[in-house]
Design an enzyme around this catalytic site. Sequence first.
Site, short mmCIF file in Angstrom:
data_model
loop_
_atom_site.label_atom_id
_atom_site.label_comp_id
_atom_site.label_asym_id
_atom_site.label_seq_id
_atom_site.Cartn_x
_atom_site.Cartn_y
_atom_site.Cartn_z
CG HIS A 30 -1.95 1.06 1.26
ND1 HIS A 30 -1.71 2.29 1.83
CD2 HIS A 30 -3.22 1.10 0.82
CE1 HIS A 30 -2.79 3.04 1.74
NE2 HIS A 30 -3.73 2.34 1.13
CB SER A 72 -5.83 4.56 0.09
OG SER A 72 -5.96 4.36 1.46
#
Length: 500
Positions: free
Chosen positions: A217, A439
């Site tokens: 991520h 995100s």
Amino acid sequence: MKFTYLSQLSAAAIFLLFSGGCAKQELQELTNDSPVNEATLRVGAETSKVKITRGNYIIISTNAAGLPANLSQQLASAGGALTSSMDKVGLATASSASPGFAAKAAKISGVKAVIPDFSVQWYDPSKEKNVVSEAVGNPPASGDNDPFFDLQWGHDAINAPEAWNAGYRGKGTRVAILDGGFDVDHPDLAPNIDLAASASFVPTEKLEYALPNTFSHGTHVAGTVAAADNGVGVIGVAPEATLILVKVLADSGSGSFSWLLNGIVHATLQGADVINMSLGAAIPRNGKFLDDNGTPNDPTDDFIVSDTKAVQELIVAISRVTTFAYQQGVTLISSAGNDANDGDKDKSLVSVPSDAPNVISISATAPIGWLTSPNANLDYLASYSNFGVSVIDLAAPGGDSSYPGNENCTVAGITRPCWVFDLVFSTGNNGYYWSAGTSMASPHAAGVAALIIGKNGGSMKPSQVETVLRASADDLGKPGKDAYYGHGRVNAYRAVVNAQ
């Protein structure tokens, strides 16, 4: 104070990743014959809950700019050990196995409160699906020599190439990425990373992402902000900005709030101009949490405890660090959350950090069938994105899988179901992959902020940066600020043209 609760994709997830439909989660792993390893498609996340972590504590001083004298010795006398000090914001962390530690430590002169730390299983990397990228040759349309540039529809949506062509590429700015582990050797990231300023606040893990899978991520987010324009793979929104990588989440997907607090302070002290936080925790206002000690009869079974005061004091702690960063000239940007939650109506939860003071909250936009129409709209509100006039400041590309078809499309030598290309493509651990979520929206906005600051010579008050972001954004919803796009979807070219 700006606080509402964020019920995220993972019930208390910091790292906001996309959850797709079941049919689209059944992609099979393909063989990889290309020189560009693999791409991972993030299509699911498991529900998690906020847990009180017994034995770990956050100490809040009555002085917001300092800690009590001899705090380490006084904590030791109370049966604990000082584990970190954030003197500039009057915060510290401690550990203790003593049941009476919190009560004793709270009596130390100059201590306002002692609350337990909280942890969350933000996401589970083992759930990721892998899809190979077989990119060959140069992109078919742009002529750019970064092979995957044509997969980056988000850059087109915000007019990033036009900003680059005008001479603005983020040079002289420092962007901190607060996230999970990073592939620090990735050829698209390594040229822009300031390793000396980077750090891990995960006690048992280094800065580097250590798991073997491509999903990372932090690496994905960092690449969206500032992947170098070097002819290798993708390009960041601000390809000449410097990256400060700050690990505040373990590779396993777990993380504590104290790590986030330390990360914000560290990035500020390392001279960050922008802090990107593609993360967020959902905290119940009623203070009901799981206790990780388990029930007396079954230690493996978490039980619910109530601690409303802990919620209030945690908000104080978060507010201190975001206010400190802001006062030191840092523009703070955070993802808004992935639960399609109406923040104007749901007041039962508190969102950290997107609703904290001085943090710019970003919702996600996406196309629906980008490659199926020559004039596809790139600015639908993503189906999962949180919304609400009170909680959204701006919007940016985050990706989605709402396109209903399963036919294939081909771009840059890659053939996949057309809906896959509606996701955000960026760097990964030893490779590249698609992902979607707020995100992914937040780093697009952070990159634009870096372009604005770069035009201004590398120094700019965060209030001025936000003013330019708002004034230059494309007003896509109702005139003025609206529930879906806030003040509008960021526009890189207009931002650098309007920046003063």
